[in-house]
Design a protein around this motif. Structure first.
Motif, PDB file in Angstrom:
ATOM      1  N   GLN B 147     -12.468  16.282  -6.170  1.00 57.31           N
ATOM      2  CA  GLN B 147     -12.169  16.693  -4.794  1.00 57.31           C
ATOM      3  C   GLN B 147     -11.046  15.869  -4.182  1.00 57.31           C
ATOM      4  O   GLN B 147     -11.119  15.434  -3.033  1.00 57.31           O
ATOM      5  N   TRP B 148     -10.012  15.659  -4.995  1.00 51.79           N
ATOM      6  CA  TRP B 148      -8.840  14.973  -4.474  1.00 51.79           C
ATOM      7  C   TRP B 148      -8.005  15.960  -3.676  1.00 51.79           C
ATOM      8  O   TRP B 148      -8.084  17.163  -3.877  1.00 51.79           O
ATOM      9  N   LYS B 149      -7.179  15.400  -2.786  1.00 50.68           N
ATOM     10  CA  LYS B 149      -6.235  16.248  -2.049  1.00 50.68           C
ATOM     11  C   LYS B 149      -4.847  15.676  -2.227  1.00 50.68           C
ATOM     12  O   LYS B 149      -4.674  14.458  -2.384  1.00 50.68           O
ATOM     13  N   ASP B 152      -3.535  12.082  -1.164  1.00 48.84           N
ATOM     14  CA  ASP B 152      -4.533  11.003  -1.301  1.00 48.84           C
ATOM     15  C   ASP B 152      -3.966   9.860  -2.129  1.00 48.84           C
ATOM     16  O   ASP B 152      -3.185  10.076  -3.059  1.00 48.84           O
ATOM     17  N   ILE B 153      -4.376   8.652  -1.794  1.00 45.71           N
ATOM     18  CA  ILE B 153      -4.081   7.503  -2.647  1.00 45.71           C
ATOM     19  C   ILE B 153      -5.285   7.350  -3.577  1.00 45.71           C
ATOM     20  O   ILE B 153      -6.412   7.201  -3.123  1.00 45.71           O
ATOM     21  N   ILE B 154      -5.028   7.435  -4.895  1.00 44.86           N
ATOM     22  CA  ILE B 154      -6.136   7.431  -5.857  1.00 44.86           C
ATOM     23  C   ILE B 154      -6.103   6.124  -6.648  1.00 44.86           C
ATOM     24  O   ILE B 154      -5.082   5.791  -7.263  1.00 44.86           O
ATOM     25  N   GLU B 171      -2.976   1.820  -7.889  1.00 46.45           N
ATOM     26  CA  GLU B 171      -3.119   2.874  -6.887  1.00 46.45           C
ATOM     27  C   GLU B 171      -1.931   3.813  -6.967  1.00 46.45           C
ATOM     28  O   GLU B 171      -0.778   3.370  -7.036  1.00 46.45           O
ATOM     29  N   GLU B 173      -0.259   7.779  -5.636  1.00 42.68           N
ATOM     30  CA  GLU B 173      -0.371   8.848  -4.647  1.00 42.68           C
ATOM     31  C   GLU B 173      -0.380  10.188  -5.379  1.00 42.68           C
ATOM     32  O   GLU B 173       0.527  10.472  -6.166  1.00 42.68           O
TER      33      GLU B 173
END
Ligand SMILES: Nc1ncnc2c1ncn2[C@@H]1O[C@H](COP(=O)(O)OP(=O)(O)OP(=O)(O)O)[C@@H](O)[C@H]1O
Ligand SMILES: [Mg+2]
Lengths: 231, 388
Positions: B147-149, B152-154, B171, B173
């Motif tokens: 459910q990433w958008k 988002d910073i992942i 991290e 983006e």
């Protein structure tokens, strides 16, 4: 014509090149509603005769007429259907299916009819009631005494309402008390329900319950009228 | 009780024996589905398909785990017949938990998507990826799973690479996603430039190269040429077509297809015996009983069919469970990280055809082991049965 009519029946078994002559030129006629006790020494051909009347086996020669049907002319599957409608079988060793409850054992022959599930169950319970074993409906054969198992077997034999009961030494494996119960039951079925009963027995006391007693010796039938105690 | 009920009860009358037979078949069919599907994947080239025919893969000669110098990219690009060269590096990525592996490659976005045209990405997302140093794109499936958008910073952990400050949690983006048009190739992609600069091992190394050539016919010649270019360097390489390379990787474990076929054959021979034995015992125990049923008026054909049905149930029921569990396992394994790269979840079509063939096989097995008891049941005379 009699209800059961055997004419000049011959039955041989072939074992390799050797031929065993079991029944020779045998004649028998029984009327409907009779209760026949068939006696005789071991190996005299009593079971063989019973098998012919019950449509389990075919004669080598001669004719077997039962309730208007000429068994000698019927195919295996015709005989199977005929048996399911006409004959109830009771064996010496009960021969219930060990993995089914009493009720299901009794229901078994009804699988060959068009009856629905609930009707089959009801008829099975009625048959069990007739042999006074309704309360054991859910028990498996292993949980019943010999006499009780034989009563379940009788319920199975009568559940499809056959005209004839064929019993091969039905009390042969039972104590005196249980044997008496079974014989009384067969008598009731004969007298009250009009079943024709043919019973093989070694026991003269058992034969006393029958209306007719015949002795088979070396493939030949000897009539002895009312049962005589001649062990 | 019905006929079906009767067959069912018969099947369960020897519970332990039935259970053991079931268990044996369950395992066999589970193996069949799992190994069978994988074997199909190996033998047909689902991984790279036709697209792979004009792709070569170059990796370190002695171990795929070794790095190769990044300058090879430029040098190989110079060769005649080479269209594009791109590179990938095994990042050892995971999301949140180390057990939650993510196949992650730092790549050069422009060449990567030029070669892997089966990965569909919108111009907008590709541009964003090209322009964002800490950018990352992921397969749509992964984006949806977590459910990433976009934006988002992942945090992506690495089992291998720390940043200069020693921190192994990176991290990135999420700037876009792509849709693989073929099974198998789905990795989270990072900007190599940023990775090269930020990782503690320093710059200049990549994992392996994918080379697109103008004509598949040139493949053997070019592969040899590339390998000979570096044969005397400190980083020799081995080049093969992409599909061959995938197979070579697996060939480390032997000839998988052959091995699996061998195992499966042995397994089926064994369960054939197990099943046949169970049915033969069941028949022998029931001879007198079958005689009674015949006496009562059940005809030969019906009793034979019951016996056959029992044998078919005995083999098909556990097969159904085995197939379901096997498919479940494959899907589960295929969706968890590293394994997915080399043992991708077989395409649904392969899974389904394996499932169907397993059930057909189970049915055939049932018929095979039920035939003799069923025929014997049919032929047995009542008089003989009652004497038994
Ligand atoms: N299927 C068979 N094949 C060969 N011979 C058989 C077969 N069935 C019976 N016999 C023979 O036929 C003869 C009669 O057997 P049958 O079973 O009818 O005797 P019985 O009078 O019922 O004996 P018992 O009182 O011991 O039950 C015996 O000699 C027996 O060996
Ligand atoms: Mg006898």
């Amino acid at each position: 014509m009699a209800f059961i009519e055997l004419t000049r029946v011959v039955k041989n078994y072939e074992k390799g090149s050797e031929v065993v002559h079991v029944l020779q030129d045998l004649n028998l006629s029984l009327h409907e509603g009779d209760f026949l006790a068939l006696m005789g020494p071991s190996g005299s051909g009593k079971s063989t005769l019973l098998n012919l009347i019950g449509g389990i086996d075919q004669p080598t020669a001669g004719s077997v007429l039962v309730d208007g049907a000429n068994l000698g002319n019927m195919s295996g599957s015709q005989l199977a259907k005929w048996r399911s409608e006409t004959i109830g079988f009771v064996f010496q060793f009960y021969n219930l299916l060990p993995f089914l409850t009493a009720e299901r054992n009794v229901e078994l022959p009804l699988l060959l009819t068009n009856l629905g599930g609930s009707q089959r169950k009801e008829n099975a319970l009625t048959a069990l009631r007739t042999v006074s074993l309704e309360d054991r409906a859910k028990h498996k054969p292993g949980e019943l005494s010999g006499g009780q198992q034989q009563r379940v077997a009788i319920a199975r034999a009568i559940v499809a309402d056959p005209k004839i009961l064929v019993c091969d030494e039905p009390t042969g494996d039972l104590d005196r008390q249980s044997a008496q119960e079974i014989l009384a039951l067969l008598e009731t079925l004969n007298e009250r329900f009009g079943k024709t009963v043919i019973m093989v027995t070694h026991d003269p006391l058992a034969a006393e319950h029958a209306k007719t007693v015949l002795h088979l010796d070396k493939g030949v039938l000897v009539e002895s009228g009312q049962a005589e105690v001649s062990a | 009780m019905t006929s079906v009920g009767f067959v069912w009860k018969n099947l369960y009358r020897k519970k332990t024996r039935t259970f053991l037979t079931f268990f044996c078949l369950f395992i066999a069919f589970l193996l069949y589905v799992a190994l069978g599907s994988i074997a199909v994947v190996f033998s047909i080239d689902t991984v790279s398909g036709e697209l792979g025919a004009n792709r070569l893969q170059t990796s370190a000669k002695y171990s795929m785990i070794d790095d190769i110098p990044k300058r090879y990219v430029d040098e190989i690009t110079q060769l005649d017949g080479v269209e594009v060269v791109t590179h990938m590096t095994w990042f050892g990525g995971y999301y949140q938990e180390p057990s939650n592996m993510l196949v992650t490659f730092p790549v050069d976005p422009s060449t990567y998507f030029r070669i892997y045209r089966e990965l569909e990405i919108s111009d907008e997302h590709l541009t964003a990826f090209l322009e964002t140093r800490r950018g990352m794109v992921a397969p749509i499936e992964t984006v949806e799973r977590y459910q990433w958008k976009v934006g988002d910073i992942i945090p992506i952990g690495s089992q291998i690479y720390a940043q200069k400050d020693g921190n192994r949690i990176w991290e990135f983006e999420l700037v876009g996603f792509y849709t693989p048009q073929q099974e198998g190739m789905s990795a989270v992609l990072l900007q190599y430039d940023y990775f090269e600069e930020a990782n503690a091992f320093g710059p200049g190394a990549v994992g392996w190269l994918t080379i697109e050539i103008s004509d598949p016919q040139l493949a053997p010649e070019l592969a040899q040429k590339i390998d000979s270019m570096y044969i005397n360097s400190s980083d020799p390489v081995r080049t093969a077509t992409e599909s061959e390379s995938n197979r070579q990787f697996l060939a480390q474990y032997g000839n998988i297809t052959l091995m699996m076929s061998g195992i499966l054959l042995a397994v089926f021979f064994t369960i054939l015996l197990v099943c046949a034995n169970t049915m033969a015992q069941a028949f022998r125990e029931r001879i007198a009983e079958l005689g009674v049923l015949k006496t009562i008026g059940f005809n030969d054909y019906k009793l034979g069919m019951w016996m056959l049905s029992e044998a078919i149930l005995l083999s098909v029921l556990p097969a159904i469970f085995g197939v379901l569990v096997g498919m479940g396992l494959l899907i589960a394994v295929g969706s968890t990280g590293a394994a997915a790269m080399f043992i991708p979840t077989p395409p649904m079509s392969v899974l389904l055809s394996t499932a169907v063939s397993s059930l057909a096989l189970a049915g055939a097995l049932g018929v095979l082991v039920g035939a003799i008891p069923a025929l014997s049941t049919t032929r047995m005379s009542i008089v003989d049965a009652m004497h038994a």
